[in-house]
Design an enzyme around this catalytic site. Structure first.
Site, PDB file in Angstrom:
ATOM      1  CG  ASP A   1      94.386 115.527  -4.393  1.00 13.49           C
ATOM      2  OD1 ASP A   1      95.603 115.680  -4.583  1.00 13.49           O
ATOM      3  OD2 ASP A   1      93.710 114.636  -4.938  1.00 13.49           O
TER       4      ASP A   1
ATOM      5  CG  HIS B   1      96.328 112.313  -5.261  1.00 13.52           C
ATOM      6  ND1 HIS B   1      95.306 112.796  -6.054  1.00 13.52           N
ATOM      7  CD2 HIS B   1      96.998 111.408  -6.020  1.00 13.52           C
ATOM      8  CE1 HIS B   1      95.347 112.216  -7.235  1.00 13.52           C
ATOM      9  NE2 HIS B   1      96.372 111.372  -7.242  1.00 13.52           N
TER      10      HIS B   1
ATOM     11  CG  ASP C   1      96.358 109.798 -10.344  1.00 17.67           C
ATOM     12  OD1 ASP C   1      96.495 110.973  -9.959  1.00 17.67           O
ATOM     13  OD2 ASP C   1      97.133 109.244 -11.145  1.00 17.67           O
TER      14      ASP C   1
END
Length: 444
Positions: A390, A418, A264
């Site tokens: 995701d 995710h 991320d």
């Protein structure tokens, strides 16, 4: 005694007899009545006939004499029984002492044998040991005392004969096999960088799996994340946010290298560290992460998909610690939308862990542009892992980053949300191990 009541006399009591007709002639006469204590038996009878105890003194004396005689016989019988019991106990003690002396005399006093000769151990009933010639072939002929080793312990062996096809197990073979899992790796050390709002706690499954493969694993906790005591609203730069990661690289030995893994927004921190410490990073792995090009910010990257990602707009909550007239200071998440937005494939226990552990993301580092060079950042081998289910960083956005800044190789995690370290930990671990063993490409 029988089925009647037993009557035991205690004492005699004089009671005046009432005169019949009111005359005084019988005033000096008394009738003797005994006080009785009654012991009931199993059958009850009328007491009146047996309670008429009035009579001559000679009858009472004879009864007393009978009771004394019976009592004497009972005492004599008990005394004889006690003498017989003592005699039997004395005989038993003598027999026990004789048996103990006999057993002691039969056992060799100077013998080093742990087991007496009369009690032999059996090697096996199904597969008896081979007997020496001259031994008997009775029902216990298969029982033989095993030979002792020079150390004084009985050797233990399998009852099955060894086959020529059985593999030879060498000492340290299991340890060598575990080390062979990472033998082809350039480095045996992973450094894990969490994403925005997460902490080092999110890597607990990945750390366990990599360590089982013989790797050394470090999970860095960025400023204002996890257990950090710094307020997220007070973080004003990417350097401040990435400070723990930079300190880690500064502590490494000059020749030591690691495999850097980011998730991320941790991808932006990775890019910052890759530009500063290119010689200490063997490979860089981006897991659904912000893989930025030169002069690009994470905010610029996400603005490309902001209009088409309604769920992201609903899940994000902007915080304004300096007032709404100023830019936001942090971005938080709506806890009711965490499952749909981040953890749509993750187990409930990991969702619960994230719900109580996730923290706001500092906004200033997200909006900061990253400057990287081909000499430093570009010299490090990069790999990208796409998460195919995701909703936070959709597949289209991941592919756009890959197209703009192509890595050496791309992997896919099917069925992963995710947070692949929660939803697909085994598959993620397999890819990381595979990446660690990818050799250098020979230049043509």
């Amino acid at each position: 005694m029988g089925n009647s009541f037993t009557c035991i006399s205690h004492e005699q009591e004089q009671r005046p007899k009432k005169s019949s007709g009111g005359g005084g002639n019988n005033s000096g006469k008394y009738k003797y009545v005994r006080r009785l204590s009654l012991m009931p038996s199993f059958r009850r009878r009328t007491l009146l006939p047996s309670l008429s105890c009035s009579g001559s003194s000679s009858t009472s004396s004879s009864k007393k004499g009978g009771i004394k005689a019976k009592t004497k016989k009972i005492r004599e019988r008990h005394h004889h029984h006690h003498q017989d019991h003592e005699k039997d106990s004395h005989i038993i003690q003598e027999q026990t002492l004789a048996a103990t002396n006999l057993l002691f005399n039969q056992t060799p006093r100077n013998s080093n044998s742990v087991v007496p000769p009369s009690f032999r151990r059996s090697t096996s009933v199904v597969y008896p040991s081979a007997q020496p010639s001259g031994t008997s072939s009775g029902p216990v002929s298969a029982v033989q005392t095993p030979k002792k080793s020079s150390a004084g312990f009985v050797r233990s062996s399998s009852s099955r004969q060894r086959s020529s096809t059985d593999p030879m197990i060498k000492p340290n073979q299991l340890v060598d096999k575990e080390l062979n899992k990472v033998e082809g790796s350039e480095t045996k050390r992973f450094v894990l960088v969490h994403g925005g709002g997460f902490g080092a706690w999110c890597w607990y499954k990945t750390i366990t799996l990599l360590e089982k493969h013989g790797f050394q694993v470090d999970a860095v906790e960025l400023t204002g994340s996890g257990v950090s005591s710094i307020d997220t609203n007070n973080i004003t730069s990417l350097a401040h946010y990435s400070k723990p990661l930079l300190h880690f690289f500064e502590s490494l030995k000059p020749t030591e290298k690691v495999i850097l893994v980011g998730h991320d927004f941790g991808g932006a921190c990775m890019s910052y560290a890759m530009e500063m410490f290119p010689t200490k990073i063997a490979k860089a792995v981006f897991i659904s992460a912000a893989m930025l090009a030169n002069g690009q910010s994470t905010l610029d990257l996400f603005n490309q998909q902001l209009g088409s990602n309604d769920l992201m707009q609903q899940a994000q909550i902007f915080l304004y610690a300096n007032g709404k007239k100023n830019p936001p200071t942090a971005v938080d998440f709506d806890r009711s939308l965490l499952r749909d937005f981040l953890f749509n494939q993750s187990p409930p226990k990991d969702l619960a862990l994230a719900s109580v552990s996730i923290r706001p993301i500092p906004f200033a580092p997200v909006s900061e542009k990253v400057h990287v060079s081909e000499k430093n950042y570009g010299s490090i081998r990069r790999f990208y892992i796409k998460t195919m289910e995701d909703y936070a960083v959709p597949v289209l956005l991941q592919e756009a980053m890959i197209k703009l800044n192509p890595p050496e190789q791309v992997f896919q995690l099917k069925g992963s949300d995710h947070a692949p370290f929660f939803s697909r930990p085994q598959s993620l671990n397999k890819i990381l191990v595979e990446i660690s063993q990818i050799p250098f490409k020979k230049s043509s």
